[in-house]
Design a protein around this motif. Sequence first.
Motif, PDB file in Angstrom:
ATOM      1  N   LEU A   1       0.829  -1.184   0.000  1.00 39.34           N
ATOM      2  CA  LEU A   1       0.000   0.000   0.000  1.00 39.34           C
ATOM      3  C   LEU A   1       0.874   1.250   0.000  1.00 39.34           C
ATOM      4  CD1 LEU A   1      -2.735  -0.969   2.598  1.00 39.34           C
ATOM      5  CD2 LEU A   1      -2.809  -1.153   0.130  1.00 39.34           C
ATOM      6  N   PRO A   2       0.493   2.291  -0.752  1.00 34.52           N
ATOM      7  CA  PRO A   2       1.316   3.496  -0.773  1.00 34.52           C
ATOM      8  C   PRO A   2       1.356   4.149   0.605  1.00 34.52           C
ATOM      9  CG  PRO A   2      -0.806   3.887  -1.814  1.00 34.52           C
ATOM     10  CD  PRO A   2      -0.723   2.410  -1.564  1.00 34.52           C
ATOM     11  N   VAL A   3       2.527   4.540   1.043  1.00 39.67           N
ATOM     12  CA  VAL A   3       2.682   5.167   2.348  1.00 39.67           C
ATOM     13  C   VAL A   3       2.382   6.652   2.257  1.00 39.67           C
ATOM     14  CG1 VAL A   3       4.310   5.676   4.209  1.00 39.67           C
ATOM     15  CG2 VAL A   3       4.395   3.454   3.054  1.00 39.67           C
ATOM     16  N   GLU A   4       2.810   7.281   1.196  1.00 38.01           N
ATOM     17  CA  GLU A   4       2.597   8.703   1.019  1.00 38.01           C
ATOM     18  C   GLU A   4       1.622   8.941  -0.138  1.00 38.01           C
ATOM     19  OE1 GLU A   4       3.737  10.962   2.988  1.00 38.01           O
ATOM     20  OE2 GLU A   4       5.075   9.674   4.171  1.00 38.01           O
ATOM     21  N   ALA A   5       0.789   9.957   0.018  1.00 37.69           N
ATOM     22  CA  ALA A   5      -0.134  10.346  -1.052  1.00 37.69           C
ATOM     23  C   ALA A   5       0.195  11.766  -1.476  1.00 37.69           C
ATOM     24  CB  ALA A   5      -1.581  10.267  -0.570  1.00 37.69           C
ATOM     25  N   HIS A   6       0.187  12.001  -2.769  1.00 41.19           N
ATOM     26  CA  HIS A   6       0.460  13.350  -3.262  1.00 41.19           C
ATOM     27  C   HIS A   6      -0.815  14.183  -3.158  1.00 41.19           C
ATOM     28  CE1 HIS A   6       1.562  16.663  -5.900  1.00 41.19           C
ATOM     29  NE2 HIS A   6       2.821  16.275  -5.752  1.00 41.19           N
ATOM     30  N   PRO A   7      -0.711  15.454  -2.757  1.00 38.52           N
ATOM     31  CA  PRO A   7      -1.917  16.280  -2.634  1.00 38.52           C
ATOM     32  C   PRO A   7      -2.723  16.406  -3.921  1.00 38.52           C
ATOM     33  CG  PRO A   7      -0.060  17.331  -1.535  1.00 38.52           C
ATOM     34  CD  PRO A   7       0.494  16.150  -2.274  1.00 38.52           C
ATOM     35  N   LEU A   8      -2.076  16.216  -5.075  1.00 39.60           N
ATOM     36  CA  LEU A   8      -2.809  16.326  -6.341  1.00 39.60           C
ATOM     37  C   LEU A   8      -3.459  15.018  -6.779  1.00 39.60           C
ATOM     38  CD1 LEU A   8      -0.434  18.631  -8.436  1.00 39.60           C
ATOM     39  CD2 LEU A   8      -2.505  19.261  -7.173  1.00 39.60           C
ATOM     40  N   ASP A   9      -3.214  13.922  -6.068  1.00 40.14           N
ATOM     41  CA  ASP A   9      -3.871  12.660  -6.392  1.00 40.14           C
ATOM     42  C   ASP A   9      -5.381  12.807  -6.212  1.00 40.14           C
ATOM     43  OD1 ASP A   9      -1.482  11.447  -6.932  1.00 40.14           O
ATOM     44  OD2 ASP A   9      -1.354  10.359  -5.033  1.00 40.14           O
ATOM     45  N   PRO A  10      -6.204  12.316  -7.145  1.00 39.39           N
ATOM     46  CA  PRO A  10      -7.661  12.421  -6.979  1.00 39.39           C
ATOM     47  C   PRO A  10      -8.138  11.675  -5.739  1.00 39.39           C
ATOM     48  CG  PRO A  10      -7.095  11.849  -9.239  1.00 39.39           C
ATOM     49  CD  PRO A  10      -5.842  11.701  -8.430  1.00 39.39           C
ATOM     50  N   ALA A  11      -9.098  12.270  -5.031  1.00 35.73           N
ATOM     51  CA  ALA A  11      -9.692  11.638  -3.852  1.00 35.73           C
ATOM     52  C   ALA A  11     -11.063  11.054  -4.164  1.00 35.73           C
ATOM     53  CB  ALA A  11      -9.817  12.657  -2.713  1.00 35.73           C
ATOM     54  N   TYR A  12     -11.850  11.762  -4.959  1.00 38.71           N
ATOM     55  CA  TYR A  12     -13.176  11.259  -5.322  1.00 38.71           C
ATOM     56  C   TYR A  12     -13.684  11.996  -6.545  1.00 38.71           C
ATOM     57  CZ  TYR A  12     -14.846  15.398  -2.690  1.00 38.71           C
ATOM     58  OH  TYR A  12     -15.077  16.673  -2.222  1.00 38.71           O
ATOM     59  N   VAL A  13     -14.681  11.385  -7.182  1.00 37.50           N
ATOM     60  CA  VAL A  13     -15.431  12.016  -8.272  1.00 37.50           C
ATOM     61  C   VAL A  13     -16.909  11.950  -7.901  1.00 37.50           C
ATOM     62  CG1 VAL A  13     -16.127  11.898 -10.686  1.00 37.50           C
ATOM     63  CG2 VAL A  13     -13.739  11.441 -10.054  1.00 37.50           C
ATOM     64  N   ILE A  14     -17.515  13.103  -7.727  1.00 41.15           N
ATOM     65  CA  ILE A  14     -18.943  13.171  -7.409  1.00 41.15           C
ATOM     66  C   ILE A  14     -19.663  13.846  -8.568  1.00 41.15           C
ATOM     67  CG2 ILE A  14     -20.618  14.421  -5.973  1.00 41.15           C
ATOM     68  CD1 ILE A  14     -19.062  13.594  -3.543  1.00 41.15           C
ATOM     69  N   HIS A  15     -20.730  13.215  -9.029  1.00 38.53           N
ATOM     70  CA  HIS A  15     -21.491  13.735 -10.162  1.00 38.53           C
ATOM     71  C   HIS A  15     -22.568  14.711  -9.685  1.00 38.53           C
ATOM     72  CE1 HIS A  15     -19.570  10.342 -12.206  1.00 38.53           C
ATOM     73  NE2 HIS A  15     -19.848  10.968 -13.336  1.00 38.53           N
ATOM     74  N   THR A  16     -22.634  15.852 -10.340  1.00 39.80           N
ATOM     75  CA  THR A  16     -23.651  16.849 -10.046  1.00 39.80           C
ATOM     76  C   THR A  16     -24.511  17.060 -11.279  1.00 39.80           C
ATOM     77  OG1 THR A  16     -22.355  18.766 -10.763  1.00 39.80           O
ATOM     78  CG2 THR A  16     -22.022  17.996  -8.509  1.00 39.80           C
ATOM     79  N   SER A  17     -25.634  17.727 -11.093  1.00 39.98           N
ATOM     80  CA  SER A  17     -26.548  17.989 -12.196  1.00 39.98           C
ATOM     81  C   SER A  17     -25.854  18.829 -13.266  1.00 39.98           C
ATOM     82  CB  SER A  17     -27.784  18.726 -11.668  1.00 39.98           C
ATOM     83  OG  SER A  17     -28.733  18.938 -12.677  1.00 39.98           O
TER      84      SER A  17
END
Length: 594
Positions: A139-155
């Motif tokens: 598992l990655p120990v460090e995450a880059h701040p620019l890595d995507p966290a989520y995609v939420i769909h809006t209208s």
Amino acid sequence: MTDLLERLRATVAAHPGRTAVLAGQDRLDFAELDRRTAALARALRALGVGRGDRVGVHLARTADLPVALLAVWRAGAAYVPLDPAYPAERLAFMAEDARLAALISRDGLAAAQGVPVLRPDAAADGPGVPPGRRAGGELPVEAHPLDPAYVIHTSGSTGRPKGVEVPRGAVAALFAGLEASGTLRAEPAVAGWNASASFDASVPQWARICRGDTVLVIDEEHRADPARLAALLAEHAVTDLDLTPSHWELLREPLAGARVPRLLMGGEPVPERTWRELADGGIEAVNLYGPTECTVEAVTAPISGPGPHLGEALPGVRLYLLDEKLAPVPDGVAGELYLAGPGLAHGYVGRPGLTAERFVADPYAAGERAYRTGDQARRGEDGRLEYVGRVDRQVKLRGYRIELGEVEQELARLAGVGSAAVTVHEPAPGDRRLVGYVTAAGGAALSAAELTERLRAAVPAHLVPSVITVLEALPLTPNGKVDLAALPVPAAPKEQAPASGGALPDQVAEVWSTVLGVSGVRPTDDFFSLGGHSLAALRVVHLLRRRLGIELQLRHLLDSADLAAFTAAVERAVAAGTAAPRPALTARARVAGA
């Protein structure tokens, strides 16, 4: 700013036995949460899921849901919520639009064909890596701040939902800002997770686990029944509850006489009467404002003192009120609200043109971006930031962001429909609802009831108009556009007390017709299939209480399968006697150190 997974690891090390998740009969402490999320994350990595990938999460509101969301993050990927309550057509579009690398689900999802599926209790000892996918590893120990966290769909105004991709650094900045502003306190809390995972307001609710809070996952049955929800909040001594002003209207009565949790209120403007009720009643509450594209919250204000206002920007957020030439507007003049800072999303998945249109160069910070919210606001004489309205056709109803153009597009796609228009109608103060208008194509015979049912199969319930009116033609302005102001008011029976001695079933049916704006209500009709919603249900209960002088609860309507069943509940209430006076609200007692 510290990534939330780092904060979670620190919490697990310091408080392994503290309760992390409460969901139904399930209780997970931080040690068990760590074990389950790590196992599922390794299973995702074994499928080749890694940084930049997107993983669909199609789960009910149980302990599985926070486990899955955290596991996606631990695998280095971004989660895409796929609400099981959404129609299959909608889910299919969202899954394809997000280009999923994997799906976490207990029952699979027909819409995600060809995508590997994992159960939320999966471990890494499953099938090997499919051909064409990279091998999994630690598992990655460090995450880059620019890595995507989520995609939420809006209208989306084009007729299809748009996926907003938010980076991990923006989520970390959100929590840092909420903590620095005092919106989230330092001491551990018990937070009620109320919003759907498909709604961006869910992020600062469920992700509170990472900072050491206990998160109560509120299931659909409790969310739909205010009385049961109030009992659940009391049972688990919930200290913080996120909700919309509309939801508060439903909870206010069940919470009367009880200790009210600290309310974090957002999703739509707080009405004047609600603001005054909370402020004057000493209920601790915070008004939250922010679009999905700016990671949920950007501006906060304690609900106290003068009337409704937006408040001040969170630490790190830059806020501008600009005119059409991007120049600051003077106090008292409305301008478009622009937001900038570390909370900005990457943009819209697969839509570079729309991203460039909404995420623009920050006119006052070289090399930075700003987001055009489309909201209008102004500074009052006392310097308070006040919400004015929209510059486009986007509306907020019961916490949902709705593009009227999307609903129009979906209506126009239905067979036999020639053209469509959608607007908002307010038959009673605070009771705002979508209403639709259609014309027939090629002489087709259109039934409003049939159109409603077909639309329900294509879009979520909050995008379905309460009333659809069939017109011979849509009114037009001189330049050929639909004249929304000239659309007829949806026909509705006049609200008046029934004649003395009228049969009780007739009185109940008349109230349904009045509130829903429909005629010819039948005993077998279902309230929500007729276009009813939570606020309309509350209005039905209030009208019958006033007219009949009875003790009637909202659950009597929510639990009724049809008009006949609800009428029977009203008859039982009449037989039981008159209503008792309503108790006053009580502020939650402050805990030690709060």
